[in-house]
Design a protein around this motif. Structure first.
Motif, mmCIF file in Angstrom:
data_model
loop_
_atom_site.group_PDB
_atom_site.id
_atom_site.type_symbol
_atom_site.label_atom_id
_atom_site.label_comp_id
_atom_site.label_asym_id
_atom_site.label_seq_id
_atom_site.Cartn_x
_atom_site.Cartn_y
_atom_site.Cartn_z
ATOM 1 N N THR A 1 5.724 -23.739 -18.730
ATOM 2 C CA THR A 1 6.419 -23.544 -17.230
ATOM 3 C C THR A 1 6.956 -25.402 -17.503
ATOM 4 O O THR A 1 7.014 -25.401 -16.699
ATOM 5 C CB THR A 1 4.724 -24.010 -16.676
ATOM 6 O OG1 THR A 1 3.763 -24.539 -17.990
ATOM 7 C CG2 THR A 1 3.925 -22.361 -16.527
ATOM 8 N N VAL B 1 9.711 -28.353 -18.589
ATOM 9 C CA VAL B 1 10.495 -28.532 -18.311
ATOM 10 C C VAL B 1 11.443 -28.500 -19.954
ATOM 11 O O VAL B 1 12.380 -27.721 -20.764
ATOM 12 C CB VAL B 1 10.864 -29.089 -17.409
ATOM 13 C CG1 VAL B 1 12.565 -29.593 -17.686
ATOM 14 C CG2 VAL B 1 11.180 -28.982 -16.245
ATOM 15 N N ASN C 1 16.174 -14.968 -15.469
ATOM 16 C CA ASN C 1 15.742 -15.609 -14.110
ATOM 17 C C ASN C 1 16.718 -16.297 -13.784
ATOM 18 O O ASN C 1 17.559 -17.933 -14.045
ATOM 19 C CB ASN C 1 15.086 -16.678 -15.099
ATOM 20 C CG ASN C 1 13.214 -16.223 -15.878
ATOM 21 O OD1 ASN C 1 12.353 -15.974 -15.419
ATOM 22 N ND2 ASN C 1 14.036 -16.030 -16.802
ATOM 23 N N ASP D 1 16.597 -19.029 -10.638
ATOM 24 C CA ASP D 1 15.342 -20.230 -11.046
ATOM 25 C C ASP D 1 15.981 -20.819 -12.581
ATOM 26 O O ASP D 1 15.672 -22.247 -12.316
ATOM 27 C CB ASP D 1 14.229 -19.894 -11.811
ATOM 28 C CG ASP D 1 13.690 -18.537 -10.501
ATOM 29 O OD1 ASP D 1 13.482 -19.121 -9.572
ATOM 30 O OD2 ASP D 1 12.726 -17.639 -10.834
ATOM 31 N N GLY E 1 18.506 -23.867 -11.647
ATOM 32 C CA GLY E 1 17.533 -24.557 -11.099
ATOM 33 C C GLY E 1 17.335 -25.158 -11.159
ATOM 34 O O GLY E 1 16.752 -26.824 -10.894
ATOM 35 N N LYS E 2 15.292 -24.520 -11.688
ATOM 36 C CA LYS E 2 14.404 -25.129 -11.149
ATOM 37 C C LYS E 2 14.098 -25.270 -12.667
ATOM 38 O O LYS E 2 12.453 -26.007 -12.948
ATOM 39 C CB LYS E 2 13.275 -24.377 -10.444
ATOM 40 C CG LYS E 2 14.079 -23.740 -8.968
ATOM 41 C CD LYS E 2 12.837 -22.712 -8.317
ATOM 42 C CE LYS E 2 12.428 -22.180 -7.185
ATOM 43 N NZ LYS E 2 11.999 -20.859 -7.062
ATOM 44 N N PHE E 3 14.733 -24.854 -13.223
ATOM 45 C CA PHE E 3 14.114 -25.479 -14.611
ATOM 46 C C PHE E 3 14.947 -26.814 -15.468
ATOM 47 O O PHE E 3 14.729 -26.791 -16.735
ATOM 48 C CB PHE E 3 15.159 -24.188 -15.791
ATOM 49 C CG PHE E 3 14.490 -22.981 -15.248
ATOM 50 C CD1 PHE E 3 13.176 -22.665 -14.501
ATOM 51 C CD2 PHE E 3 14.937 -21.860 -16.446
ATOM 52 C CE1 PHE E 3 12.314 -22.050 -14.522
ATOM 53 C CE2 PHE E 3 14.381 -20.488 -15.958
ATOM 54 C CZ PHE E 3 13.274 -20.463 -15.358
ATOM 55 N N SER F 1 23.998 -27.868 -8.373
ATOM 56 C CA SER F 1 23.232 -28.438 -8.010
ATOM 57 C C SER F 1 22.820 -30.410 -7.918
ATOM 58 O O SER F 1 23.820 -30.762 -7.859
ATOM 59 C CB SER F 1 23.016 -29.111 -9.475
ATOM 60 O OG SER F 1 22.150 -29.329 -10.319
ATOM 61 N N ASP F 2 21.741 -30.826 -7.886
ATOM 62 C CA ASP F 2 21.160 -31.953 -7.579
ATOM 63 C C ASP F 2 21.696 -33.284 -8.490
ATOM 64 O O ASP F 2 22.267 -34.045 -8.735
ATOM 65 C CB ASP F 2 20.011 -32.084 -6.957
ATOM 66 C CG ASP F 2 19.579 -31.058 -6.161
ATOM 67 O OD1 ASP F 2 20.499 -31.279 -5.256
ATOM 68 O OD2 ASP F 2 18.434 -30.925 -5.907
#
Length: 997
Positions: A231, A233, A258, A261, A263-265, A301-302
């Protein structure tokens, strides 16, 4: 690693005694162990202690003394000292310490200490006689104790002790040391703290990379299991890095599960995914469709870095319009959302690269790109206009011109204080861009020319009036309103050169009776009545006002008594009152009163043309013609008187002025002269100007054709992919990135050619084949940086230890990365790198020496290397500028180099072309190849990558007696280096073509 200097005599004597008593095997070279830490040079100021002193200090109970001694031991070993007694002392007194700085120093010590016992000469001889492999090195027995201590740190309850030890193990390359630690490293993968887990993943990556099948054959499976449950990064990123390098299939499998997901990594994980995408797709283009969705997901992406890398990856993998459009949109969004000027320039460079191959895509985003003009940096605005102006079409020219006019109006509204950094340069760029749009698209000329004429009185007035002059010639329907606007703006012009062009336009293009009368009255009204001399009273008052202004404020100091009875010093500044300046004098008359002889000549020519043209119009009565003629002649007499009396810098033009004004007077007063000169004065000037405009247009057309890409060619046996016959590997709703590449192969498009030929031209031999070490360098120049890749080949049958390439530079260059020392085996080779920073355009030299030690004879050898001459042409880029800017820089620059022409070329234009091509400069003077003559003068201009301007004036004459060329080439620049270097370049290249050519 910095090594302290200044050895004392006592230390030298102690070292000699140590050398006599102890016979040590050859230690492993310190540079082979790749120490990556830096130690301060002042920790052992005054000289390094001896081995006995270090050993004694390590027994001390004070941690500070131990740290000081261990630092000295490390630096001594890096300097080549053996110090065998220190190893056991460190194991006894430092290895179990809880002092954190001491633990870090111990890790440094384990990194540089020799860990193996070298085979003796008897063992080597026996192995050689047996004809087998050379004897293997044996691990020192003390290393067993070291491994036990490392294992204790790996099982330490403190997570940061564990993490630092795991980081240290990433630098250990010995299988016998890593082997006992593998179970502890695996156990750390399940530790509760993410700091331990992320470093454990890197340790397993390092061990599997070096000894995968022997130590950790199940390393990828362990990391894959950890990755599925991770979990954190940073830990997830390190684990995916291991799979990416060691087992691509598991990495791709995890990515497929994945996909949504990613973008959340985190950003680091996303950048690894992009690197994996490039690696896989370059090797197997059929895999592109598997990464389509994740690529398009990362475009939004941000993180600016992730979106930029995703766009670059997309363009590098595909040339399909959909992919290029998505990448261009991303670049444009980054251009307008990021505040960093470097980021903006990088994105503009990418957009410019896309413009060359996909101009239609950039046309769709043109208005969004122009939003970047709001940047306060003029370099960014210039780059935006360079990108945008090449893709303007009939469809968007109206919108583009509207934006440019709005930006131009902003520069007029802003005050000088707020826009001084950008306003002047930016205004000139906008005027130039609007001028270019009007030349390419005549429909917008009428809408922009009136707006531009409001800026005649600004510093960009010269560009505006040159543009107006071209519009008046090319579009006769616009002449009447433009001439009226020009007459109304004449009183606001304050620049002499702008006024000259205004008067030429009025004298050349006023053809109607009303316009002739109005122009004549406006010019004479601005001139006033002759004589054009300053009255003595006005001159005295002006000199007095200037003297008072130069004197500045008067300072009066006196002592005063304050209210409490104390004394104080009072200083009073008395500023003189500013003299009231009478600004009622028209600007044209002011210029003549200032002694502008050339302007007076232009005024006389314009009035003469107006008078001669009025004689052919029935609307102008003979009485009015005579009155105009008499007034014009009177003004010319006043101008000649002004030129004779006024001591101006243009005094040398007095004789030319008299001849010109005499010719004008004769054409007005003498009927025979009028008959001969009238057609010449009224028509020939306009014809010459029309031919000049035509020549410029033809040159722009020729340059545009040169910039067009060549027609792609393909070989008869090249493979062509038909996407209709490919397997249905693309799912519904996805895009196949290979569509564009299929079309590219079919049309013969090649993204990039081989750079081998270019690289070979920059390879320099540094030594000869007969030298013990052959060296050659590949020199790569990237604007401010020079990269050297030096190939070293050991041509001897012996091992060369501590081989170092010591480099030095001459010129404005600085070595920022020096080559490290290496050990090269017999007949082996190695490539080392060095980096040099360049700060100015100047011819430089790189020279050096190879220093080495023969391992068998212990003799030290030196090889002097050939010099590498850095050519100034690597930094010079062709550039363009207006004649006004060229003259301004020519008068401003103080460094000049005058080169005499001495060449075997016998023709003028071939010599000019040879100089232009050899110096990588741009010829600003239009040259007509059909014209024949014995004299040629031309201006050349170039700009270096450091922003330095180089000006060249070539004046050459062909002698009648022998047909040889003679003359001078004058070079001017702001710095001495570029003037001298460019002069040396011209001197060397002008003799290159032999007489037979």
């Amino acid at each position: 690693v910095a090594i302290a200097s200044g050895w004392t005599d006592t230390h030298r004597q102690q070292k000699r005694r140590n050398r006599k008593r102890v016979t040590m095997p050859t230690p492993v070279n310190s540079n082979e162990s790749h120490c990556t830490f830096t130690l301060a040079s002042d920790v052992t100021a005054g000289g390094l202690p001896s081995e006995e002193e270090i050993s004694k200090d390590l027994e001390n109970t004070d941690p500070k003394v131990k740290r000081h001694a261990l630092k000295a031991a490390i630096m001594a070993m890096l300097g080549g000292e053996a110090m065998p007694r220190i190893l056991m002392q460190v194991i006894r007194f430092c290895i179990n310490s809880d002092d954190k700085p001491l633990k870090k120093l111990c890790m440094l010590y384990w990194e540089v200490v020799p860990k193996y016992q070298e085979p003796t000469s008897e063992e080597k001889l026996a192995a050689q006689q047996a004809g087998g492999q050379p004897p293997a090195r044996k691990l020192l027995p003390e290393m067993i104790l070291v491994c036990n201590a490392l294992m204790n740190d790996l099982n330490h309850p403190n997570e940061y002790v564990r993490g630092s030890m795991l980081r240290f193990l990433c630098k250990v390359n010995d299988e016998e040391i890593l082997g006992p630690l593998v179970p502890s490293i695996k156990a750390c993968l399940e530790h509760r703290h993410p700091y331990v887990r992320k470093n454990a993943a890197l340790s397993i990556f390092h061990a599997h990379k070096l000894h995968g099948e022997t130590l950790i054959p199940d390393g990828p499976e362990l990391i894959a299991a950890m990755l599925a449950q991770e979990t954190d990064v940073a830990a997830r990123r390190n684990a995916f890095l291991m799979l990416f390098n060691e087992n691509e299939d598991l990495a791709i499998e995890f990515l497929a599960k994945n996909m949504d997901d990613v973008g959340k990594f985190g950003d680091g994980f996303a950048l690894l995914v992009l690197e994996l995408t490039r690696k896989v797709c370059k090797r197997d283009p059929n895999q592109k469709s598997r990464f389509v969705r994740v690529l398009f997901q990362m475009l939004s992406s941000d993180s600016a870095a992730v979106s930029y890398e995703a766009a670059w990856t997309l363009v590098s993998l595909s040339s399909s319009p959909t992919a290029v459009r998505a990448a261009a949109v991303t670049y444009t969004n980054l251009l307008n959302s990021q505040n960093d000027n470097n980021v903006k320039l990088i994105n503009l460079e990418r957009l410019e690269g896309l413009k060359k191959k996909h101009p239609k895509v950039i046309q769709e985003l043109l208005m969004d790109i122009l939003r970047a003009l709001s940047s306060p940096n003029p370099d960014i605005c210039r780059k935006v206009l360079d990108v945008a102006m090449d893709v303007v079409t009939n469809r968007n020219v109206a919108e583009v011109v509207t934006v440019l006019k709005r930006e131009l109006a902003k520069t007029a509204e802003d005050s000088d204080q707020s826009s001084d950094a950008k306003g002047t340069v930016y205004r000139n760029m906008l005027i130039r861009a609007i001028h270019g749009c009007a030349v390419k698209f005549p429909d917008v000329a009428e809408s922009v020319v009136h707006v531009l004429m409001d800026f005649l009185s600004t510093d960009g007035g010269m560009q505006v009036i040159v543009f107006v002059r071209a519009i008046v010639e090319q579009y006769p329907t616009l002449r009447a309103p433009l001439l009226t606007k020009l007459m109304n703006s004449l009183d606001s012009v304050t620049n002499s050169n702008v006024m000259c062009v205004c008067l030429w336009i009025l004298g050349e293009y006023c053809e109607e009776a009303d316009s002739i009368k109005e122009a004549f009255e406006e010019i004479t009204g601005q001139l006033g009545e002759p004589p054009f001399l300053v009255h003595p009273e006005e001159k005295v008052a002006k000199d007095k006002a200037e003297a008072e202004a130069a004197a500045g404020p008067k300072i009066v100091t006196k002592n005063v008594v304050l209210a409490d009875g104390t004394y104080a010093t009072q200083t009073v500044y008395n500023e003189p009152k500013k003299a009231v300046v009478d600004d009622s004098t028209p600007s044209l008359r002011k210029m003549l009163l200032g002694g502008d002889v050339f302007l007076g000549t232009i005024v006389s020519s314009a009035l003469t043309k107006l008078c001669l043209r009025s004689t052919d119009l029935p609307e102008v009565s003979p009485v009015e013609v005579k009155a105009m003629t008499a007034k014009a002649v009177l003004i010319m007499c006043g101008i000649i008187k002004m030129a004779e009396v006024n001591p101006s810098p243009q005094k040398s033009s007095l004789s030319d002025c008299k001849d010109r004004l005499t010719l004008c007077c004769r054409s007005l007063l003498d009927p025979k002269a009028t008959e001969l000169l009238k057609p010449l004065m009224l028509t020939e000037g306009r014809k010459s100007f029309s031919a000049f405009l035509k020549k410029i247009k033809d040159k722009e057309t020729t340059d545009a054709k040169k910039d067009e890409p060549e027609t792609p060619m393909t070989q008869a046996d090249d493979l062509i992919h038909f996407r209709q016959l490919k397997a249905m590997s693309v799912q519904v709703g996805d895009m196949d990135l290979d569509d564009g590449s299929d079309l590219a192969r079919a049309t013969g498009y090649v993204d990039g050619g081989s750079l081998l030929e270019n690289e070979l031209s920059h390879v320099y031999p540094l030594s000869g084949f007969a030298d013990p070490v052959y060296a050659e360098a590949l020199v790569t120049v990237r604007d401010y940086d020079i990269s050297l890749e030096i190939l070293l080949i050991n041509r001897t049958p012996n091992t060369l230890a501590n081989l170092t390439v010591e480099l030095a530079t001459m010129g404005d260059m600085k070595i920022v990365e020096r080559p490290q020392a290496h050990t090269i085996g017999p007949l082996d080779q190695i490539t080392i790198k060095a980096s040099i920073k360049v700060s100015s355009t100047e011819t430089g030299h790189i020279f050096g020496t190879i220093v080495y030690e023969d391992a068998s004879t212990q003799e030290r050898g030196y090889i002097n290397l050939n010099d590498i001459h850095m050519d100034i042409m690597d930094y010079i880029r062709p550039a363009t500028c207006t004649d006004e800017v060229f003259r301004s820089m020519w008068a401003e620059f103080e460094w000049e180099n005058k080169v005499a022409i001495s060449t075997s070329i016998t023709e003028l234009q071939p010599f000019l072309n040879h100089v232009v091509s050899s110096t990588n400069m741009k010829c600003l003077t239009p040259i007509d190849s059909s014209e024949k003559g014995s004299f040629l003068a031309a201006n050349l201009y170039a700009r270096s990558v450091f922003g330095e301007d180089a000006l060249v004036n070539l004046s050459v004459e062909k002698k009648e007696n022998d047909g040889k060329l003679s003359g001078y080439i004058r070079i001017r620049s702001k710095t001495q280096g570029i003037a001298l270097s460019l002069g040396d370049r011209i001197t060397s290249v002008q003799r290159e073509i032999p007489e037979s050519d």
